[in-house]
Design a protein around this motif. Structure first.
Motif, PDB file in Angstrom:
ATOM      1  N   TYR A  80       0.118   4.092  -6.544  1.00  0.00           N
ATOM      2  CA  TYR A  80       1.194   3.204  -6.932  1.00  0.00           C
ATOM      3  C   TYR A  80       0.681   2.411  -8.066  1.00  0.00           C
ATOM      4  N   ALA A  81      -0.479   1.684  -8.313  1.00  0.00           N
ATOM      5  CA  ALA A  81      -0.914   1.259  -9.387  1.00  0.00           C
ATOM      6  C   ALA A  81      -1.123   2.054 -10.543  1.00  0.00           C
ATOM      7  N   GLN A  82      -1.504   3.347 -10.326  1.00  0.00           N
ATOM      8  CA  GLN A  82      -1.640   4.124 -11.656  1.00  0.00           C
ATOM      9  C   GLN A  82      -0.238   4.430 -12.172  1.00  0.00           C
ATOM     10  N   LEU A  83       0.671   4.793 -11.375  1.00  0.00           N
ATOM     11  CA  LEU A  83       2.186   4.812 -11.774  1.00  0.00           C
ATOM     12  C   LEU A  83       2.629   3.511 -12.528  1.00  0.00           C
ATOM     13  N   GLN A  84       2.293   2.608 -11.695  1.00  0.00           N
ATOM     14  CA  GLN A  84       3.038   1.067 -12.741  1.00  0.00           C
ATOM     15  C   GLN A  84       2.202   1.136 -14.059  1.00  0.00           C
ATOM     16  N   GLN A  85       0.991   1.338 -14.103  1.00  0.00           N
ATOM     17  CA  GLN A  85       0.171   1.427 -15.498  1.00  0.00           C
ATOM     18  C   GLN A  85       0.716   2.638 -16.395  1.00  0.00           C
ATOM     19  N   ALA A  86       1.130   3.617 -15.666  1.00  0.00           N
ATOM     20  CA  ALA A  86       1.745   4.487 -16.665  1.00  0.00           C
ATOM     21  C   ALA A  86       3.079   4.506 -17.061  1.00  0.00           C
ATOM     22  N   GLY A  87       3.540   3.455 -16.539  1.00  0.00           N
ATOM     23  CA  GLY A  87       5.166   2.734 -16.813  1.00  0.00           C
ATOM     24  C   GLY A  87       6.067   3.678 -16.023  1.00  0.00           C
ATOM     25  N   VAL A  88       5.729   4.176 -15.108  1.00  0.00           N
ATOM     26  CA  VAL A  88       6.948   4.679 -14.230  1.00  0.00           C
ATOM     27  C   VAL A  88       7.681   3.763 -13.542  1.00  0.00           C
ATOM     28  N   PRO A  89       9.038   3.671 -13.884  1.00  0.00           N
ATOM     29  CA  PRO A  89       9.944   2.763 -13.042  1.00  0.00           C
ATOM     30  C   PRO A  89      10.013   2.981 -11.845  1.00  0.00           C
ATOM     31  N   ILE A  90       9.761   1.851 -11.028  1.00  0.00           N
ATOM     32  CA  ILE A  90       9.686   1.962  -9.584  1.00  0.00           C
ATOM     33  C   ILE A  90      11.248   1.683  -9.016  1.00  0.00           C
ATOM     34  N   ALA A  91      11.737   2.464  -8.264  1.00  0.00           N
ATOM     35  CA  ALA A  91      13.048   2.243  -7.706  1.00  0.00           C
ATOM     36  C   ALA A  91      12.950   1.585  -6.377  1.00  0.00           C
ATOM     37  N   VAL A  92      12.004   1.686  -5.557  1.00  0.00           N
ATOM     38  CA  VAL A  92      11.818   0.873  -4.547  1.00  0.00           C
ATOM     39  C   VAL A  92      10.458   0.575  -4.479  1.00  0.00           C
ATOM     40  N   THR A  93      10.013  -0.738  -4.407  1.00  0.00           N
ATOM     41  CA  THR A  93       8.720  -1.177  -4.463  1.00  0.00           C
ATOM     42  C   THR A  93       8.004  -0.781  -3.063  1.00  0.00           C
ATOM     43  N   ILE A  94       6.679  -0.701  -3.248  1.00  0.00           N
ATOM     44  CA  ILE A  94       6.018  -0.492  -2.044  1.00  0.00           C
ATOM     45  C   ILE A  94       6.096  -1.500  -1.098  1.00  0.00           C
ATOM     46  N   GLY A  95       5.968  -1.002   0.205  1.00  0.00           N
ATOM     47  CA  GLY A  95       5.853  -1.990   1.299  1.00  0.00           C
ATOM     48  C   GLY A  95       5.756  -1.403   2.529  1.00  0.00           C
ATOM     49  N   ASP A  96       5.428  -2.031   3.538  1.00  0.00           N
ATOM     50  CA  ASP A  96       5.060  -1.805   4.927  1.00  0.00           C
ATOM     51  C   ASP A  96       6.495  -1.832   5.731  1.00  0.00           C
ATOM     52  N   ARG A  97       7.000  -0.365   6.129  1.00  0.00           N
ATOM     53  CA  ARG A  97       8.202  -0.411   6.576  1.00  0.00           C
ATOM     54  C   ARG A  97       8.373  -0.345   8.295  1.00  0.00           C
TER      55      ARG A  97
END
Length: 127
Positions: A80-97
């Motif tokens: 998740y952190a790698q994708l954020q650093q790469a600038g990938v837009p996150i549609a649904v943020t990470i979380g415990d479901r």
């Protein structure tokens, strides 16, 4: 007696711009090119670990429209952190479901939804 077991899944995802979608998977999501076919390019696959995803822009490919896939993985917070650093837009943020997964979702350039999930430590495996 042998019992049938599934080893992997290789979904097909449609796209209108195969070169752009390939670049997204390779440059942003960290997948490698597995193979490509056609001149001009019509079908290609990307892979990472034991996951292979086929991308197609063939006019006869069905079904039309977007697809949604769920990829089970380990070390989800690092990815998740790698994708954020790469600038990938996150549609649904990470979380415990409440369904026992820690997950998040992104959308590829063709509109396909990729959900990444890791079982919560207290979750019981379904399979």
């Amino acid at each position: 007696m042998n019992t049938p077991r599934f080893h992997s899944i290789s979904p097909f995802l449609g796209t209108d711009d195969l070169p752009a979608t390939l670049a997204f998977y390779r440059e942003k999501l960290g997948f490698d090119l597995a193979w490509e076919w056609g001149s001009p390019l019509e079908v290609a696959a990307v892979c990472r670990d034991q996951v292979e995803i086929t991308l197609t822009c063939r006019p006869d490919a069905k079904p039309d429209g977007i697809s949604r896939i769920y990829l089970a993985m380990d070390a989800i917070d690092i990815y998740y952190a790698q994708l954020q650093q790469a600038g990938v837009p996150i549609a649904v943020t990470i979380g415990d479901r409440p369904y026992g997964m820690r997950d998040f979702s992104i959308t590829d350039p063709a509109g396909n939804v990729l959900c990444f999930g890791q079982a919560s430590p207290q979750a019981q495996p379904a399979c």
